[in-house]
Design an enzyme around this catalytic site. Structure first.
Site, PDB file in Angstrom:
ATOM      1  N   HIS A 172     -16.097 -39.224 -32.920  1.00 29.39           N
ATOM      2  CA  HIS A 172     -15.035 -38.572 -33.173  1.00 29.39           C
ATOM      3  C   HIS A 172     -14.565 -36.967 -33.685  1.00 29.39           C
ATOM      4  O   HIS A 172     -15.726 -36.238 -33.467  1.00 29.39           O
ATOM      5  CB  HIS A 172     -14.234 -39.669 -34.771  1.00 29.39           C
ATOM      6  N   ASP A 229     -20.520 -33.375 -39.282  1.00 30.98           N
ATOM      7  CA  ASP A 229     -19.774 -34.633 -38.427  1.00 30.98           C
ATOM      8  C   ASP A 229     -18.180 -34.859 -38.248  1.00 30.98           C
ATOM      9  O   ASP A 229     -17.769 -34.151 -38.983  1.00 30.98           O
ATOM     10  CB  ASP A 229     -19.659 -35.575 -40.205  1.00 30.98           C
ATOM     11  N   ASP A 272     -22.435 -41.223 -34.874  1.00 21.38           N
ATOM     12  CA  ASP A 272     -21.567 -40.922 -35.353  1.00 21.38           C
ATOM     13  C   ASP A 272     -22.454 -40.139 -36.629  1.00 21.38           C
ATOM     14  O   ASP A 272     -23.754 -41.110 -36.670  1.00 21.38           O
ATOM     15  CB  ASP A 272     -20.093 -41.435 -36.751  1.00 21.38           C
ATOM     16  N   HIS A 303     -20.299 -34.854 -45.342  1.00 25.34           N
ATOM     17  CA  HIS A 303     -18.910 -34.254 -46.096  1.00 25.34           C
ATOM     18  C   HIS A 303     -18.904 -33.523 -47.039  1.00 25.34           C
ATOM     19  O   HIS A 303     -18.086 -33.529 -48.493  1.00 25.34           O
ATOM     20  CB  HIS A 303     -18.049 -34.977 -46.825  1.00 25.34           C
ATOM     21  N   GLU A 355     -10.921 -40.975 -37.618  1.00 25.02           N
ATOM     22  CA  GLU A 355     -11.778 -41.664 -37.976  1.00 25.02           C
ATOM     23  C   GLU A 355     -11.730 -41.269 -39.479  1.00 25.02           C
ATOM     24  O   GLU A 355     -12.279 -42.538 -40.338  1.00 25.02           O
ATOM     25  CB  GLU A 355     -13.142 -40.975 -37.515  1.00 25.02           C
ATOM     26  N   GLU A 356     -12.007 -39.651 -39.634  1.00 31.55           N
ATOM     27  CA  GLU A 356     -12.245 -39.916 -41.330  1.00 31.55           C
ATOM     28  C   GLU A 356     -10.862 -40.914 -41.756  1.00 31.55           C
ATOM     29  O   GLU A 356     -11.414 -41.213 -43.365  1.00 31.55           O
ATOM     30  CB  GLU A 356     -11.927 -37.714 -41.326  1.00 31.55           C
TER      31      GLU A 356
HETATM   32 ZN   LIG Z   1     -17.964 -38.847 -39.080  1.00 35.65          ZN
END
Ligand SMILES: [Zn+2]
Length: 351
Positions: free
Chosen positions: A71, A188, A243, A323, A222-223
């Site tokens: 993603h 990410d 991922d 994150h 995706e998030e």
């Molecule tokens: Zn991810």
């Protein structure tokens, strides 16, 4: 002889990808970038309605398909309120805490296309003014955006064209250390997007025909949970999400191998596919770790949940402090690149 994987090329691609702001909900530019990259390779692509991109490499077997996804959307924020003190209140996009963006430089993207810079700060930042500066909670109430413009009140801000609903992106902070460490807020999952793009490039350059028609879904939601749950062809048997691997106390994932996820918050990934991936890693001397990600869901589990009858899996490079201030190492990229390469060339095992 092939000189792949080309980890320096992958790193350059990561740098380009993370430098294009793309919080979930505002991903057109980065999708365009991916589209052009694939166009240069003469790979056919199409966009889905929600703005993701699908590239397809026809295989020897056109009756049975595979799908891989990564993603391009990232964490971000939106202007929640234009405050009377000349600052902006935020609403977060994706799953993270306010402390992960304290002090971060940001960009405010107005709906008319203007971009303003700013900094995300505690309202009570100055220690010369606020006695409790260190103790106040890092939350929506106390954190705000200081815009780099002469603004003292809400009216001044609105004159700039900034309004509720404008997207806010964070400084990607991309840095490569000489010893192979790679830092950026948005590894990410742009690291994996780069890996999949490099894989497609390699397949084209080596003029390989894959055993099965293989779709690559560059997902853009995706998030927020629904990036990869659509556009799965009825012929698709296996669906592999690429991922990030999650690191922390008790986790086996590291920054130097590919992480093969056996289970996350959605439940176990397909046992047979997992064993197939392990076999490929063992056979090709690819460094890997098996791991469970406790608070995690992927586009593969989203696809299962939305009702697709598929064999699903999840692998990816290990990302530290996910994150937040993310980091990985080029060794992790290397092993992930090798595994996806061996995987797309392998036969589908009957489970
Ligand atoms: Zn991810």
């Amino acid at each position: 002889m092939s000189t792949y994987p080309k980890v320096n090329e992958t790193k350059e691609l990561i740098k380009q990808l993370v430098s294009i702001p793309s919080p979930s909900g505002n991903t057109t530019k980065v999708i365009q970038f991916v589209e052009e990259f694939l166009e240069d390779l003469q790979v056919e692509t199409k966009r889905n309605r929600k703005g993701g991109l699908i590239a397809t490499l026809p295989g020897t077997n056109e009756e049975e398909h595979r799908m891989l996804t990564a993603h391009v959307d990232t964490l971000g924020a939106m202007v929640k309120e234009v405050k009377s003190n000349g600052r902006l209140r935020l609403d977060l996009i994706g799953g993270f805490k306010y402390n992960a963006i304290e002090g971060e430089y940001c960009e405010i993207h107005t709906s008319s296309g203007k971009v303003f810079t700013g900094t995300i700060l505690m309202h009570q930042t100055s220690v010369h003014v606020y006695k409790e500066a260190g103790d106040a909670k890092r939350n929506q109430e106390n954190m705000e955006v200081r815009i780099d413009a002469k603004v003292e009140n809400a009216e001044d801000i609105r004159k700039l064209g900034i309004e509720v609903g404008d997207f806010v992106s964070f400084d990607p902070r991309v840095q490569f250390a000489d010893n192979g460490f790679i830092k950026s807020r948005h590894l990410d999952d742009k690291a994996s997007v780069a890996i999949l793009l490099q894989l497609i490039k390699r397949v084209k350059e080596e003029k390989l025909t894959l055993p099965y028609t293989t779709h690559f879904l560059i997902s853009n939601n995706e998030e927020i949970g629904y990036g990869g749950n659509s556009n799965v062809t009825p012929e698709t048997i296996e669906y592999l999400a690429v991922d990030m691997g999650a690191m922390g106390d008790g986790q086996s994932t590291d920054e130097f191998t590919v992480s093969i996820c056996v289970k996350d918050a959605s439940g176990p990934y397909h046992y047979g596919l997992r064993k197939h991936l392990v076999q490929l890693a063992e056979k090709n001397k690819i460094g890997y770790k098996l791991d469970i990600y406790p608070y995690y869901g992927s586009d593969a589990s989203a696809a299962i949940r939305s009702g697709h009858d598929i064999i699903h899996g999840l692998i990816g490079p290990g990302i530290d402090s996910s994150h937040a201030y993310e980091r990985t190492h080029e060794e992790s990229l290397h092993h992930t690149e090798q595994l996806v390469y061996e995987y797309v060339k392998s036969e589908i095992v009957s489970y």
